[in-house]
Scaffold this active site. Structure first.
Site, mmCIF file in Angstrom:
data_model
loop_
_atom_site.group_PDB
_atom_site.id
_atom_site.type_symbol
_atom_site.label_atom_id
_atom_site.label_comp_id
_atom_site.label_asym_id
_atom_site.label_seq_id
_atom_site.Cartn_x
_atom_site.Cartn_y
_atom_site.Cartn_z
ATOM 1 C CD GLU A 69 -12.549 -15.524 -9.955
ATOM 2 O OE1 GLU A 69 -12.204 -16.674 -9.906
ATOM 3 O OE2 GLU A 69 -13.087 -14.532 -9.279
ATOM 4 C CG ASP A 96 -3.781 -15.986 -6.211
ATOM 5 O OD1 ASP A 96 -4.563 -15.486 -5.568
ATOM 6 O OD2 ASP A 96 -3.065 -17.069 -5.964
ATOM 7 C CG ASP A 118 -12.638 -21.276 0.025
ATOM 8 O OD1 ASP A 118 -13.090 -21.521 1.435
ATOM 9 O OD2 ASP A 118 -12.063 -21.895 -0.712
ATOM 10 C CE LYS A 122 -10.905 -30.066 6.410
ATOM 11 N NZ LYS A 122 -10.086 -31.288 5.884
ATOM 12 C CB THR A 192 -21.977 -11.175 -5.415
ATOM 13 O OG1 THR A 192 -22.479 -12.186 -4.357
ATOM 14 C CG2 THR A 192 -21.007 -10.145 -4.461
ATOM 15 C CD GLU A 193 -22.140 -13.148 -10.186
ATOM 16 O OE1 GLU A 193 -21.816 -12.438 -11.153
ATOM 17 O OE2 GLU A 193 -21.445 -12.946 -9.168
ATOM 18 C CE1 TYR A 194 -21.885 -19.157 -2.112
ATOM 19 C CE2 TYR A 194 -22.644 -17.546 -0.695
ATOM 20 C CZ TYR A 194 -22.326 -18.895 -1.053
ATOM 21 O OH TYR A 194 -22.274 -19.776 0.194
#
Length: 214
Positions: A69, A96, A118, A122, A192-194
């Site tokens: 993370e 990273d 993520d 775009k 996951t939490e998300y």
């Protein structure tokens, strides 16, 4: 989304160096030394607050897990949760995860998890997506010949992009689901939490694939 800085995060990380690495380059080829015993190595890139990787480590004690993370405050939260019940087969890395080949040796990993990355919606940012060709090239270097990538997302656009990206690389699909939570495979799914928060709003997509080695 900007993560609020937690003043306690850095000191907490520094006080728990047995379970978190802040200089991953120094462990190139030596990651198994961080664990009690040598076992297959699985890595989650973008571990968030740790719910997935902690539960996986509990469920699969015969695997060594590493949660990567970038956000200091986020991984400190994961570490604090983990310290409530430390496990010998889990380590965290503050870095990273974009260039994992810089701190894992070739073919060192058995599996990579990409959970709710993520989407970078775009078009001009598509090279930043963790399932783009640039990243696949990196994953192929560090995964074993029979190693796999497991990818979950709630973003339909990112999932479609990833299917095309994996197929064109080329990779071979072992599993594809357009609605994981309403499939038989959901019985063994670790959220996951998300995922727990947003799955009621729409389907969760998942794929498992491996590289085609000539």
């Amino acid at each position: 989304m900007r993560v609020r800085k937690k003043p306690w995060a850095r000191p907490y990380i520094e006080d728990h160096q047995d379970y978190i690495v802040t200089d991953p380059d120094s462990y190139l080829g030596k990651w198994q030394e961080r664990f009690v015993k040598e076992q297959p190595l699985h890595v989650e890139i973008g571990t968030g607050k740790g719910q997935f990787i902690i539960q996986m480590a509990k469920k699969y004690p015969d695997v060594n897990f590493i949660g990567i993370e970038l956000q200091e405050s986020v991984i400190a939260t994961a570490l604090r949760t983990f310290m409530e019940e430390p496990l010998p087969n889990l380590q965290f890395v503050l870095t990273d995860g974009a260039d994992v080949d810089e701190f894992f040796k070739p073919h060192e990993l058995a599996k990579i998890y990409l959970n709710f990355s993520d989407p970078w919606p775009k078009t001009r940012h598509e090279k930043r997506r963790l399932t783009s060709k640039r990243f696949l090239e990196t994953y192929q270097k560090v995964l074993s010949e029979d190693g796999t990538i497991e990818f979950k997302t709630d973003n339909r656009g990112l999932f479609e992009f990833s299917l095309i990206s994996f197929n064109n690389y080329p990779m071979e699909f072992e599993y594809v689901s357009l609605d994981l939570h309403n499939s038989p495979e959901n019985e063994d799914n670790i959220e996951t939490e998300y995922e727990h928060k947003f799955s009621p709003k729409g389907p969760i997509y998942k794929l498992i694939a491996h590289f085609i080695n000539e």
